[in-house]
Design a protein around this motif. Structure first.
Motif, PDB file in Angstrom:
ATOM      1  N   THR A 145      49.265  49.102  72.094  1.00  0.00           N
ATOM      2  CA  THR A 145      50.515  49.240  72.875  1.00  0.00           C
ATOM      3  C   THR A 145      51.475  48.316  72.137  1.00  0.00           C
ATOM      4  O   THR A 145      51.008  46.999  72.337  1.00  0.00           O
ATOM      5  N   VAL A 146      52.517  48.597  71.832  1.00  0.00           N
ATOM      6  CA  VAL A 146      53.456  47.788  71.049  1.00  0.00           C
ATOM      7  C   VAL A 146      54.797  48.051  71.497  1.00  0.00           C
ATOM      8  O   VAL A 146      55.097  49.001  71.697  1.00  0.00           O
ATOM      9  N   THR A 147      55.790  46.966  71.343  1.00  0.00           N
ATOM     10  CA  THR A 147      57.182  47.035  70.950  1.00  0.00           C
ATOM     11  C   THR A 147      57.421  46.470  69.945  1.00  0.00           C
ATOM     12  O   THR A 147      56.369  46.032  69.044  1.00  0.00           O
ATOM     13  N   ALA A 148      58.748  46.072  69.464  1.00  0.00           N
ATOM     14  CA  ALA A 148      59.024  45.449  68.001  1.00  0.00           C
ATOM     15  C   ALA A 148      58.628  44.022  68.371  1.00  0.00           C
ATOM     16  O   ALA A 148      58.349  43.341  67.195  1.00  0.00           O
ATOM     17  N   ASP A 149      58.466  43.576  69.359  1.00  0.00           N
ATOM     18  CA  ASP A 149      58.298  41.947  69.641  1.00  0.00           C
ATOM     19  C   ASP A 149      56.753  41.668  69.986  1.00  0.00           C
ATOM     20  O   ASP A 149      56.578  40.370  70.007  1.00  0.00           O
ATOM     21  N   LYS A 150      56.373  42.482  70.585  1.00  0.00           N
ATOM     22  CA  LYS A 150      55.067  42.128  71.365  1.00  0.00           C
ATOM     23  C   LYS A 150      53.887  43.265  71.237  1.00  0.00           C
ATOM     24  O   LYS A 150      54.382  44.340  71.153  1.00  0.00           O
ATOM     25  N   CYS A 151      52.486  42.976  71.365  1.00  0.00           N
ATOM     26  CA  CYS A 151      51.518  44.008  71.639  1.00  0.00           C
ATOM     27  C   CYS A 151      50.422  43.420  72.660  1.00  0.00           C
ATOM     28  O   CYS A 151      50.544  42.376  73.155  1.00  0.00           O
ATOM     29  N   LEU A 152      49.808  44.613  73.101  1.00  0.00           N
ATOM     30  CA  LEU A 152      48.859  44.299  74.137  1.00  0.00           C
ATOM     31  C   LEU A 152      47.342  44.275  73.701  1.00  0.00           C
ATOM     32  O   LEU A 152      46.845  45.236  72.845  1.00  0.00           O
ATOM     33  N   ARG A 200      54.287  38.658  67.932  1.00  0.00           N
ATOM     34  CA  ARG A 200      53.975  38.862  66.464  1.00  0.00           C
ATOM     35  C   ARG A 200      53.591  37.493  65.622  1.00  0.00           C
ATOM     36  O   ARG A 200      52.415  37.575  64.822  1.00  0.00           O
ATOM     37  N   ASP A 201      54.182  36.393  66.025  1.00  0.00           N
ATOM     38  CA  ASP A 201      53.685  35.336  65.463  1.00  0.00           C
ATOM     39  C   ASP A 201      52.218  34.778  65.685  1.00  0.00           C
ATOM     40  O   ASP A 201      51.684  34.338  64.861  1.00  0.00           O
ATOM     41  N   GLU A 202      52.084  34.994  66.901  1.00  0.00           N
ATOM     42  CA  GLU A 202      50.538  34.613  67.411  1.00  0.00           C
ATOM     43  C   GLU A 202      49.525  35.323  66.892  1.00  0.00           C
ATOM     44  O   GLU A 202      48.744  35.008  66.538  1.00  0.00           O
ATOM     45  N   ALA A 238      45.665  27.969  67.057  1.00  0.00           N
ATOM     46  CA  ALA A 238      45.138  26.591  67.589  1.00  0.00           C
ATOM     47  C   ALA A 238      44.188  26.787  68.603  1.00  0.00           C
ATOM     48  O   ALA A 238      43.219  26.021  68.711  1.00  0.00           O
ATOM     49  N   ASP A 239      44.067  27.758  69.370  1.00  0.00           N
ATOM     50  CA  ASP A 239      43.036  28.264  70.239  1.00  0.00           C
ATOM     51  C   ASP A 239      41.805  28.855  69.905  1.00  0.00           C
ATOM     52  O   ASP A 239      40.842  29.321  70.778  1.00  0.00           O
TER      53      ASP A 239
END
Ligand SMILES: [Zn+2]
Length: 313
Positions: free
Chosen positions: A185-192, A278-280, A290-291
């Motif tokens: 599940t996605v938008t331009a900025d985030k995904c699930l 997206r960066d994460e 980092a985690d």
């Protein structure tokens, strides 16, 4: 900036997933009932030997070779009459055959390695991995469908392993493939992404579930996403598919557009489920988060869905 994921892809993404490199010419229209016997009479025939979810591999220096000639296969208690004809390579016929000896009884030069490790560790080339997916699925189906589901009589292998025939009631039975929807599940900025209870440390992946009878792929994607994450989807598009021999599934990878943001994870199925930027996700793909959070490995279709989204504009 145009968000292009929902346009038709410019290339065929299924080519790049694990188990997708099968180059065997199946010649499905000419499979005869004696095609396994015919193949075994050909000295050029090559066999994949399988037992208990493991593939036998000859260890030669640092290389693993999955191909056995018929005479070479004899010490491994092979059941040649239960072999299936996968088709034909440039070198000749290709069979998958159940073998009988346990891993601890094997000579030093042969290893029995589970299918998942063979694929995760890239021990064999993509063409052989594709043949493995085909053979493993067929042998698993025969092993669990020995009796007619209509009358209970023992059925017989026909058509080189692509059919079972019941001599008592005359019914023919055909190998099954179980479709599984796997969706990001996605938008331009985030995904699930969700974290299953059985996942390895730090792993987050796309949600997935079996497609049920009477359901379209898109309906299954919407139902599973709502059930597992409480997210309703609008548009759903197909991206890629992957043969998945555990035991005989076809993973059908899709993207979905969310209509709401508030996640309500099904904690019976998932340990966690959340939105990722997206960066994460890029750090997770690169194994530099980092985690210690990571995405599934390269051969997995989930990896390709995630990568395609990260790389999309
Ligand atoms: Zn029957």
């Amino acid at each position: 900036m145009t968000f292009r994921l929902f346009d038709a892809p410019l290339r065929e993404p299924s080519q790049f997933v694990g188990f997708a490199g099968n180059t065997i010419d199946r010649q499905s229209e000419t499979r005869a009932d004696d095609s396994v016997e015919q193949a075994l009479a050909d000295a050029a025939t090559r066999l994949l030997l399988m037992h208990g979810g493991r593939l036998y591999l000859k260890l030669d220096a640092d290389n693993f070779d999955p191909w056995f000639a018929a005479p070479e296969s004899q010490p491994f208690k092979v059941a040649l009459d239960q072999g299936v004809l996968l088709g034909f390579s440039d070198a000749g016929p290709v069979l998958a055959v159940p073998a009988g000896i346990e891993p601890e009884e094997l000579p030093e030069t042969v290893k029995a390695i589970d299918y998942r490790s063979v694929y995760m560790q890239g021990l064999i080339d993509e063409a052989a991995a594709g043949a493995l997916a085909q053979g493993a699925a067929l042998l698993a189906w025969h092993a669990s469908h020995a009796f007619c589901s209509k009358c209970g009589h023992r059925s017989e292998m026909r058509a080189g392993g692509y059919r079972r025939h019941c001599p008592a009631c005359g019914t023919d039975h055909f190998p099954r493939t179980d479709p599984v929807a796997i969706m990001l599940t996605v938008t331009a900025d985030k995904c699930l992404l969700g974290r299953g209870r059985h996942f390895g440390p730090g792993m987050y992946s796309a949600l997935a579930g079996f497609i049920e009878p009477g359901e379209t792929i898109e309906a299954a994607v919407r139902r599973e996403t709502l059930e597992e994450a409480g997210i309703r989807l609008g548009r759903v598009v197909y991206h890629a598919s992957q043969p998945w021999p555990f035991p005989y599934s076809l993973m059908i990878g899709c993207f979905g557009e969310p209509l709401n943001d508030d996640i309500q994870a099904d904690l019976n199925e998932l340990e966690d489920c959340r939105w990722f930027s997206r960066d994460e996700v890029r750090l997770m793909l690169d194994r530099t988060h980092a985690d210690g959070l990571i995405t599934p490995p390269k051969g997995a279709i989930a990896h390709h869905l995630i990568r395609a989204w990260v790389d999309s504009e």
